[in-house]
Design a protein around this motif. Structure first.
Motif, PDB file in Angstrom:
ATOM      1  N   VAL A  89      -5.075 -17.742  -9.581  1.00  0.00           N
ATOM      2  CA  VAL A  89      -4.577 -16.970  -8.447  1.00  0.00           C
ATOM      3  C   VAL A  89      -5.771 -16.497  -7.625  1.00  0.00           C
ATOM      4  O   VAL A  89      -6.674 -15.828  -8.145  1.00  0.00           O
ATOM      5  CB  VAL A  89      -3.749 -15.756  -8.919  1.00  0.00           C
ATOM      6  CG1 VAL A  89      -3.226 -14.974  -7.721  1.00  0.00           C
ATOM      7  CG2 VAL A  89      -2.604 -16.208  -9.819  1.00  0.00           C
ATOM      8  N   ASN A  91      -6.582 -14.315  -4.333  1.00  0.00           N
ATOM      9  CA  ASN A  91      -5.999 -13.399  -3.359  1.00  0.00           C
ATOM     10  C   ASN A  91      -6.878 -13.325  -2.115  1.00  0.00           C
ATOM     11  O   ASN A  91      -7.968 -12.760  -2.140  1.00  0.00           O
ATOM     12  CB  ASN A  91      -5.842 -12.007  -3.976  1.00  0.00           C
ATOM     13  CG  ASN A  91      -5.125 -11.040  -3.048  1.00  0.00           C
ATOM     14  OD1 ASN A  91      -4.513 -11.455  -2.061  1.00  0.00           O
ATOM     15  ND2 ASN A  91      -5.199  -9.768  -3.354  1.00  0.00           N
ATOM     16  N   ALA A 107      -4.435  -8.109 -13.257  1.00  0.00           N
ATOM     17  CA  ALA A 107      -4.460  -9.511 -13.680  1.00  0.00           C
ATOM     18  C   ALA A 107      -5.070  -9.644 -15.070  1.00  0.00           C
ATOM     19  O   ALA A 107      -4.569 -10.393 -15.918  1.00  0.00           O
ATOM     20  CB  ALA A 107      -5.238 -10.343 -12.665  1.00  0.00           C
ATOM     21  N   TYR A 114      -7.744 -14.839 -12.231  1.00  0.00           N
ATOM     22  CA  TYR A 114      -7.606 -14.211 -10.916  1.00  0.00           C
ATOM     23  C   TYR A 114      -8.958 -14.093 -10.228  1.00  0.00           C
ATOM     24  O   TYR A 114      -9.970 -13.771 -10.842  1.00  0.00           O
ATOM     25  CB  TYR A 114      -6.991 -12.823 -11.071  1.00  0.00           C
ATOM     26  CG  TYR A 114      -6.905 -12.041  -9.776  1.00  0.00           C
ATOM     27  CD1 TYR A 114      -5.831 -12.203  -8.903  1.00  0.00           C
ATOM     28  CD2 TYR A 114      -7.917 -11.151  -9.417  1.00  0.00           C
ATOM     29  CE1 TYR A 114      -5.763 -11.501  -7.714  1.00  0.00           C
ATOM     30  CE2 TYR A 114      -7.858 -10.446  -8.224  1.00  0.00           C
ATOM     31  CZ  TYR A 114      -6.782 -10.629  -7.374  1.00  0.00           C
ATOM     32  OH  TYR A 114      -6.711  -9.943  -6.191  1.00  0.00           O
TER      33      TYR A 114
END
Length: 289
Positions: A89, A91, A107, A114
């Motif tokens: 992931v 962001n 996370a 993450y």
């Protein structure tokens, strides 16, 4: 052809540009947007449109999050912690450093891979040599996603602290907005005598371009903590200069509200016996009190 699928959550101008770039470089893409109609052009161009965030996540190896703000990130990701396991992931939503750290901690608590990111580019710059994206947090996550990240622009890893990318983003944007605010002040003053803002913009571009090398001098002086006015100009000189700018603006019927905060800091330096130091010592006025 890349053999992984990338989900893009959020199809504003930036999310759309990222999706287009990924498609153009051969990545399979799955897209989700709160307003579902925004997925239609991407579906027509070859992306898979997901009806829910969970559907988008389940179809992807890497998940790029390009939402409106931190609250929307947590709203959509928090319920899907289990679904996000085994995926990387990243962001890319603009957040503060503390928000980035909090999401990274969430996370880690859920065992997720993450990475926090910040985009130093406009949508039209994505995939071009001038696009720069900053990343911080889990180094393994960065290394694993690097092939995807580098098609978007230069990928700079800032360090293990998940807030570092956001902090640099906020700092650079601060400089940008302050620079643009200076232009607004100048354009407001010049248009009182009929000079188009476009003409003022051209003048300022040349003027500031010539001055930018002075930043290196300022940086070195600040790092030394040696605010010797012999290498610049002292507080009292600068107070007089800023005072003249404020007077000139008001004389033209233009508010000086954008200049007044700096003047207040210079006034404080003068009042506390530091008027003879280089004016860039104003930086010492900035720590939280």
């Amino acid at each position: 052809m890349p053999n992984q699928t990338v989900a893009v959550l959020g199809l504003g101008a930036m999310g759309s540009a990222i999706t287009e770039r990924l498609r153009d470089t051969g990545y399979a893409t799955v897209v989700w947007n709160r307003t579902a109609a925004r997925t239609a052009p991407h579906a027509a161009a070859g992306s898979r449109a997901a009806a829910t965030v969970a559907e988008a996540v389940s179809a992807a190896d890497t998940v790029l999050v390009v939402l409106f703000d931190d609250a929307s990130v947590r709203e959509h990701l928090d319920p899907l912690a289990a679904d996000l396991k085994g995926r990387t992931v990243v962001n890319l939503t603009t957040t503060t450093p503390d928000q980035a750290r909090a999401t990274a901690a969430w996370a880690a608590e859920h065992g997720l891979t993450y990475l926090d990111g910040a985009i130093m580019a406009t949508p039209d710059m994505i995939g071009t040599p001038v696009a720069r994206l900053l990343y911080s947090g889990d180094r393994a996550a960065y290394d694993g996603a690097r092939a995807v990240l580098e098609v978007l622009g230069a990928a700079d890893y800032e360090g293990e602290d998940a807030g570092l990318a956001s902090l640099k983003d906020m700092a650079l944007l601060t400089a940008m907005y302050q620079m643009f605010a200076g232009f607004m002040q100048a354009a407001a003053m010049m248009r009182t005598v009929g000079v188009p803002a476009a003409d003022t913009a051209a003048e300022i571009r040349g003027w500031l371009g010539a001055l930018l090398p002075h930043l290196d001098h300022f940086g070195a002086e600040i790092d030394r903590g040696d605010f010797d006015p012999a290498r610049g100009q002292d507080v009292e000189f600068t107070r007089a200069a800023i005072g003249s700018l404020i007077t000139a603006a008001r004389g033209q019927g233009v508010s000086a509200v954008l200049l007044e905060p700096l003047m207040r800091q210079l006034d404080e330096l003068s009042a506390t016996g530091r008027g003879g130091a280089d004016w860039i010592s104003v930086i010492d006025q900035l720590p939280v009190r």
